[in-house]
Motif scaffolding. Structure first.
Motif, PDB file in Angstrom:
ATOM      1  N   LYS A  73      73.755 -28.727  -4.481  1.00 21.36           N
ATOM      2  CA  LYS A  73      72.919 -27.831  -5.279  1.00 21.36           C
ATOM      3  C   LYS A  73      72.261 -28.537  -6.466  1.00 21.36           C
ATOM      4  O   LYS A  73      71.307 -28.015  -7.047  1.00 21.36           O
ATOM      5  CB  LYS A  73      73.741 -26.637  -5.769  1.00 21.36           C
ATOM      6  CG  LYS A  73      73.994 -25.591  -4.686  1.00 21.36           C
ATOM      7  CD  LYS A  73      74.657 -24.372  -5.261  1.00 21.36           C
ATOM      8  CE  LYS A  73      74.667 -23.234  -4.270  1.00 21.36           C
ATOM      9  NZ  LYS A  73      73.323 -22.694  -4.016  1.00 21.36           N
ATOM     10  N   LYS A 131      64.016 -26.656  -4.847  1.00 24.24           N
ATOM     11  CA  LYS A 131      64.551 -25.327  -4.510  1.00 24.24           C
ATOM     12  C   LYS A 131      63.398 -24.327  -4.456  1.00 24.24           C
ATOM     13  O   LYS A 131      63.076 -23.661  -5.430  1.00 24.24           O
ATOM     14  CB  LYS A 131      65.601 -24.914  -5.537  1.00 24.24           C
ATOM     15  CG  LYS A 131      66.829 -25.816  -5.520  1.00 24.24           C
ATOM     16  CD  LYS A 131      67.888 -25.352  -6.507  1.00 24.24           C
ATOM     17  CE  LYS A 131      69.109 -26.266  -6.459  1.00 24.24           C
ATOM     18  NZ  LYS A 131      70.170 -25.829  -7.400  1.00 24.24           N
ATOM     19  N   LYS A 170      63.377 -20.184  -9.829  1.00 22.20           N
ATOM     20  CA  LYS A 170      64.682 -20.256  -9.168  1.00 22.20           C
ATOM     21  C   LYS A 170      65.505 -19.001  -9.421  1.00 22.20           C
ATOM     22  O   LYS A 170      66.256 -18.562  -8.544  1.00 22.20           O
ATOM     23  CB  LYS A 170      65.445 -21.504  -9.636  1.00 22.20           C
ATOM     24  CG  LYS A 170      64.829 -22.808  -9.164  1.00 22.20           C
ATOM     25  CD  LYS A 170      65.753 -24.002  -9.372  1.00 22.20           C
ATOM     26  CE  LYS A 170      65.967 -24.310 -10.820  1.00 22.20           C
ATOM     27  NZ  LYS A 170      66.754 -25.553 -11.002  1.00 22.20           N
ATOM     28  N   THR A 184      65.755 -28.668   0.424  1.00 18.37           N
ATOM     29  CA  THR A 184      65.090 -27.372   0.266  1.00 18.37           C
ATOM     30  C   THR A 184      65.670 -26.364   1.234  1.00 18.37           C
ATOM     31  O   THR A 184      65.990 -25.225   0.866  1.00 18.37           O
ATOM     32  CB  THR A 184      63.573 -27.515   0.502  1.00 18.37           C
ATOM     33  OG1 THR A 184      63.046 -28.494  -0.393  1.00 18.37           O
ATOM     34  CG2 THR A 184      62.866 -26.189   0.270  1.00 18.37           C
ATOM     35  N   ASN A 186      69.633 -25.577   0.462  1.00 17.45           N
ATOM     36  CA  ASN A 186      69.819 -24.768  -0.735  1.00 17.45           C
ATOM     37  C   ASN A 186      69.314 -23.348  -0.550  1.00 17.45           C
ATOM     38  O   ASN A 186      69.921 -22.390  -1.066  1.00 17.45           O
ATOM     39  CB  ASN A 186      69.130 -25.430  -1.932  1.00 17.45           C
ATOM     40  CG  ASN A 186      69.994 -26.468  -2.603  1.00 17.45           C
ATOM     41  OD1 ASN A 186      70.906 -26.155  -3.361  1.00 17.45           O
ATOM     42  ND2 ASN A 186      69.734 -27.745  -2.299  1.00 17.45           N
ATOM     43  N   ALA A 187      68.234 -23.181   0.179  1.00 18.61           N
ATOM     44  CA  ALA A 187      67.712 -21.835   0.431  1.00 18.61           C
ATOM     45  C   ALA A 187      68.702 -21.017   1.254  1.00 18.61           C
ATOM     46  O   ALA A 187      68.943 -19.839   0.961  1.00 18.61           O
ATOM     47  CB  ALA A 187      66.364 -21.921   1.145  1.00 18.61           C
ATOM     48  N   ASP A 214      71.769 -20.133  -0.931  1.00 15.27           N
ATOM     49  CA  ASP A 214      71.442 -19.072  -1.884  1.00 15.27           C
ATOM     50  C   ASP A 214      71.290 -17.726  -1.181  1.00 15.27           C
ATOM     51  O   ASP A 214      71.511 -16.673  -1.787  1.00 15.27           O
ATOM     52  CB  ASP A 214      70.148 -19.400  -2.634  1.00 15.27           C
ATOM     53  CG  ASP A 214      70.325 -20.523  -3.645  1.00 15.27           C
ATOM     54  OD1 ASP A 214      71.485 -20.825  -3.983  1.00 15.27           O
ATOM     55  OD2 ASP A 214      69.311 -21.095  -4.080  1.00 15.27           O
TER      56      ASP A 214
END
Length: 252
Positions: A20, A88, A109, A240, A243-244, A247
């Motif tokens: 992250k 991100k 973010k 990218t 992390n997407a 999340d």
């Protein structure tokens, strides 16, 4: 066995420990940074953009269309456009992909992805995807493949690509969705068990990218079914994508 242990000792741990907050090279082009106060509205950036991602009055960039090529930055004599190294970029709504001069890395973010209760309760420990290349150039596909290598190792977070939609929790779509792939994409979606999620990856999937004016596209799928996650880029960086997804399925 001894040789294997020696090799492991020599190579040490190859994976990125803190995915992250992983460092990335400064030359990486991520979230655009705009300053409308500097913009003279000359229109050069909008004319040169290959996908029509830029609009003026006020200055805006649509990340759904943006290929992050930086032609606008290079030709802007007002220095109103720049690119940060923020990777991100994933969001849960296409409206959040519009970048203005008021957009900062922090607020982008913060509002990018809201964890839905039903997603967290089902997929917080693992999620499996069937990836569909719907007429893409293989750029995003190669980056998604890299997300499983020894460096990024998304499998340790329970994120994997599977060989059959019947084994999947959702589908990841790359490419602009050509007429030739529209039927196959529909079949893949219907073969994936419910509940399922749909993720668009890359400028081509999000908007058609450089192919958006082509007569050979059939993007009706996007009007028929709910899209849960939008991940921009051309191609999308493994950091990218990972992390997407994290999340999306886990509480921050």
């Amino acid at each position: 066995m001894l040789d294997t242990l020696k090799m492991k000792l020599y190579q040490k741990k190859q994976y990125i420990k803190d995915i992250k907050n992983a460092p990335i090279k400064d030359q990486f082009r991520g979230l655009p940074v705009l300053d409308d106060r500097k913009c003279s509205n000359c229109g050069v950036c909008a004319k040169i953009c290959p996908t029509g991602a830029i609009s003026l009055n006020p200055l805006k960039i649509d990340l759904a269309k943006c290929t992050l090529c930086a032609k606008c930055k290079n030709l802007c004599q007002c220095a109103a456009i720049d690119f940060s190294s923020c990777y991100k970029l994933g969001v849960d709504s296409p409206q959040k992909l519009i970048v203005t001069s008021k957009t900062t890395i922090e607020n982008y973010k913060k509002r990018a992805i809201e964890v839905r209760k039903e997603i967290y309760s089902i997929f917080n420990r693992s999620i499996k995807f069937r990836q569909v290349s719907a007429g893409g150039c293989n750029g995003c596909e190669m980056e998604l493949n890299a997300a499983s290598n020894a460096n990024f190792d998304m499998g340790r977070f329970g994120i994997d690509f599977v060989a059959s939609p019947r084994h999947a929790d959702g589908i990841v779509i790359t490419g602009p969705i050509t007429k030739a792939m529209a039927g196959a994409l529909e079949d893949c979606y219907k073969a994936t068990p419910d509940p399922k999620v749909v993720v668009l990856v890359g400028a081509c999937a999000l908007s058609g990218g450089v192919f958006q004016e082509s007569d050979e596209l059939n993007r009706e799928f996007l009007d028929k079914y709910r899209i849960d996650l939008y991940i921009p880029g051309c191609p999308v960086h493994p950091l990218t994508f990972i992390n997407a997804i994290l999340d999306f399925i886990r509480k921050k």
